[in-house]
Write a protein that holds these residues in place. Structure first.
Motif, PDB file in Angstrom:
ATOM      1  N   PRO A 136     -46.647 -28.013 -42.318  1.00 15.99           N
ATOM      2  CA  PRO A 136     -45.488 -28.810 -41.876  1.00 15.99           C
ATOM      3  C   PRO A 136     -45.845 -30.201 -41.388  1.00 15.99           C
ATOM      4  N   GLU A 137     -46.964 -30.318 -40.676  1.00 14.07           N
ATOM      5  CA  GLU A 137     -47.346 -31.632 -40.142  1.00 14.07           C
ATOM      6  C   GLU A 137     -47.809 -32.587 -41.243  1.00 14.07           C
ATOM      7  N   ASP A 138     -48.130 -32.045 -42.422  1.00 17.18           N
ATOM      8  CA  ASP A 138     -48.586 -32.884 -43.537  1.00 17.18           C
ATOM      9  C   ASP A 138     -47.467 -33.204 -44.520  1.00 17.18           C
ATOM     10  N   PHE A 139     -46.308 -32.556 -44.335  1.00 11.01           N
ATOM     11  CA  PHE A 139     -45.199 -32.769 -45.261  1.00 11.01           C
ATOM     12  C   PHE A 139     -44.492 -34.075 -44.945  1.00 11.01           C
ATOM     13  N   LYS A 140     -44.340 -34.906 -45.942  1.00 10.85           N
ATOM     14  CA  LYS A 140     -43.698 -36.204 -45.757  1.00 10.85           C
ATOM     15  C   LYS A 140     -42.349 -36.202 -46.475  1.00 10.85           C
ATOM     16  N   GLN A 141     -41.282 -36.344 -45.694  1.00 10.49           N
ATOM     17  CA  GLN A 141     -39.962 -36.459 -46.298  1.00 10.49           C
ATOM     18  C   GLN A 141     -39.875 -37.763 -47.082  1.00 10.49           C
ATOM     19  N   PRO A 142     -39.473 -37.706 -48.340  1.00 10.14           N
ATOM     20  CA  PRO A 142     -39.358 -38.940 -49.118  1.00 10.14           C
ATOM     21  C   PRO A 142     -38.198 -39.795 -48.621  1.00 10.14           C
ATOM     22  N   ASP A 143     -38.367 -41.105 -48.680  1.00 12.81           N
ATOM     23  CA  ASP A 143     -37.295 -42.027 -48.318  1.00 12.81           C
ATOM     24  C   ASP A 143     -36.421 -42.221 -49.548  1.00 12.81           C
ATOM     25  N   MET A 144     -35.471 -41.317 -49.719  1.00 13.37           N
ATOM     26  CA  MET A 144     -34.644 -41.329 -50.920  1.00 13.37           C
ATOM     27  C   MET A 144     -33.689 -42.518 -50.948  1.00 13.37           C
ATOM     28  N   PHE A 145     -33.252 -42.969 -49.782  1.00 15.54           N
ATOM     29  CA  PHE A 145     -32.313 -44.092 -49.749  1.00 15.54           C
ATOM     30  C   PHE A 145     -32.927 -45.322 -50.403  1.00 15.54           C
ATOM     31  N   THR A 146     -34.143 -45.664 -49.999  1.00 15.56           N
ATOM     32  CA  THR A 146     -34.813 -46.839 -50.556  1.00 15.56           C
ATOM     33  C   THR A 146     -35.077 -46.670 -52.043  1.00 15.56           C
ATOM     34  N   SER A 147     -35.411 -45.444 -52.470  1.00 16.27           N
ATOM     35  CA  SER A 147     -35.679 -45.191 -53.887  1.00 16.27           C
ATOM     36  C   SER A 147     -34.429 -45.374 -54.738  1.00 16.27           C
ATOM     37  N   ILE A 148     -33.274 -44.974 -54.200  1.00 17.19           N
ATOM     38  CA  ILE A 148     -32.023 -45.073 -54.958  1.00 17.19           C
ATOM     39  C   ILE A 148     -31.484 -46.504 -54.961  1.00 17.19           C
ATOM     40  N   ASP A 149     -31.757 -47.250 -53.903  1.00 12.30           N
ATOM     41  CA  ASP A 149     -31.228 -48.617 -53.751  1.00 12.30           C
ATOM     42  C   ASP A 149     -31.998 -49.586 -54.650  1.00 12.30           C
ATOM     43  N   LEU A 150     -31.661 -49.574 -55.925  1.00 16.03           N
ATOM     44  CA  LEU A 150     -32.426 -50.335 -56.911  1.00 16.03           C
ATOM     45  C   LEU A 150     -32.354 -51.843 -56.689  1.00 16.03           C
ATOM     46  N   ASN A 151     -31.197 -52.366 -56.277  1.00 21.37           N
ATOM     47  CA  ASN A 151     -31.080 -53.815 -56.084  1.00 21.37           C
ATOM     48  C   ASN A 151     -31.379 -54.248 -54.649  1.00 21.37           C
ATOM     49  N   LYS A 152     -31.767 -53.282 -53.811  1.00 21.06           N
ATOM     50  CA  LYS A 152     -32.220 -53.556 -52.436  1.00 21.06           C
ATOM     51  C   LYS A 152     -31.198 -54.348 -51.624  1.00 21.06           C
ATOM     52  N   ASP A 153     -29.924 -53.966 -51.787  1.00 26.02           N
ATOM     53  CA  ASP A 153     -28.886 -54.642 -51.011  1.00 26.02           C
ATOM     54  C   ASP A 153     -28.468 -53.830 -49.784  1.00 26.02           C
ATOM     55  N   GLY A 154     -29.168 -52.736 -49.520  1.00 21.32           N
ATOM     56  CA  GLY A 154     -28.888 -51.952 -48.326  1.00 21.32           C
ATOM     57  C   GLY A 154     -27.719 -51.002 -48.435  1.00 21.32           C
ATOM     58  N   LYS A 155     -27.203 -50.813 -49.650  1.00 22.05           N
ATOM     59  CA  LYS A 155     -26.132 -49.844 -49.875  1.00 22.05           C
ATOM     60  C   LYS A 155     -26.269 -49.292 -51.295  1.00 22.05           C
ATOM     61  N   LEU A 156     -25.717 -48.113 -51.495  1.00 18.77           N
ATOM     62  CA  LEU A 156     -25.897 -47.427 -52.772  1.00 18.77           C
ATOM     63  C   LEU A 156     -24.586 -47.374 -53.539  1.00 18.77           C
ATOM     64  N   SER A 157     -24.632 -47.775 -54.807  1.00 17.43           N
ATOM     65  CA  SER A 157     -23.460 -47.703 -55.667  1.00 17.43           C
ATOM     66  C   SER A 157     -23.481 -46.393 -56.454  1.00 17.43           C
TER      67      SER A 157
END
Length: 206
Positions: A136-157
């Motif tokens: 558990p201490e080695d498991f890293k939750q992926p930052d899915m928000f940043t991965s989905i935000d392709l245009n990096k505008d801080g919101k997801l379409s």
């Protein structure tokens, strides 16, 4: 320490889901408890998803997606509803190093929901390989928000949601975007996003 279950034959679920099956095809079939996947474990798994040959809906044997194509395992916690119920049931009890075929009927899969390349009511087949159980201490939750935000505008379409799941070669969960778009403005903000994400909104990291 007790020995793990021996999956030398096809195991059929004895409850109402009688079509659910797990068949270890190769690899490790017997292991100690510490090397056997239990509910709540964090695991690293490879998979290939097809429509099962027994399916009366869809094209039997049709390829849907595979983690091998991206050469990257799927890392997740088992038994907490991250994916479909049949996935959790099938992975639980397998040993590290086991390769198995998991047949998932629709009531344990996507049910009556249409998914990209997966019609409603289809029976699924996951060919899986359990690579490791992660501490558990080695498991890293992926930052899915940043991965989905392709245009990096801080919101997801909606388009970004669809594009993201296409790159994973996985079906986009029906209704997920509308669920997260709480205010109905056509975008999902960092605060609205229900998936794994960083500790602070993009651009506000310490």
């Amino acid at each position: 320490m007790r020995l793990g279950l021996i999956f030398s034959t096809i195991l059929a679920c004895t409850n109402a889901y009688s079509e659910f099956e797990v068949n270890v095809t190769n690899g490790v079939t017997e292991c100690t408890e510490s090397n056997q996947v239990e509910i709540g474990d964090y695991v690293s798994v490879h998979y290939t998803l097809t429509i099962d040959e027994s399916s009366i809906v869809g094209e039997p044997g049709k390829f849907i997606g595979s983690s091998y194509k991206a050469d990257k395992t799927v890392d997740m916690q088992i038994g907490v509803g991250t994916w479909i119920k049949g996935w959790d049931m099938g992975i639980t009890g397998l040993c590290i190093g086991a390769k198995a075929s998991i047949i998932v009927p629709p009531d344990l899969g996507y049910g009556e929901h249409d998914m990209p390349n997966v019609p409603a009511g289809a029976t699924l087949n996951f060919a899986v390989e359990v690579v490791d159980i992660i501490e558990p201490e080695d498991f890293k939750q992926p930052d899915m928000f940043t991965s989905i935000d392709l245009n990096k505008d801080g919101k997801l379409s909606r388009e970004e949601f669809s594009a993201f799941f296409k790159t994973l070669q996985q079906p986009e969960p029906t209704g997920l975007f509308d669920h997260d778009d709480a205010d109905g403005d056509g975008f999902v903000t960092y605060e609205e996003f229900s998936g794994p994400k960083g500790d602070s909104p993009p651009g506000e990291e310490l």
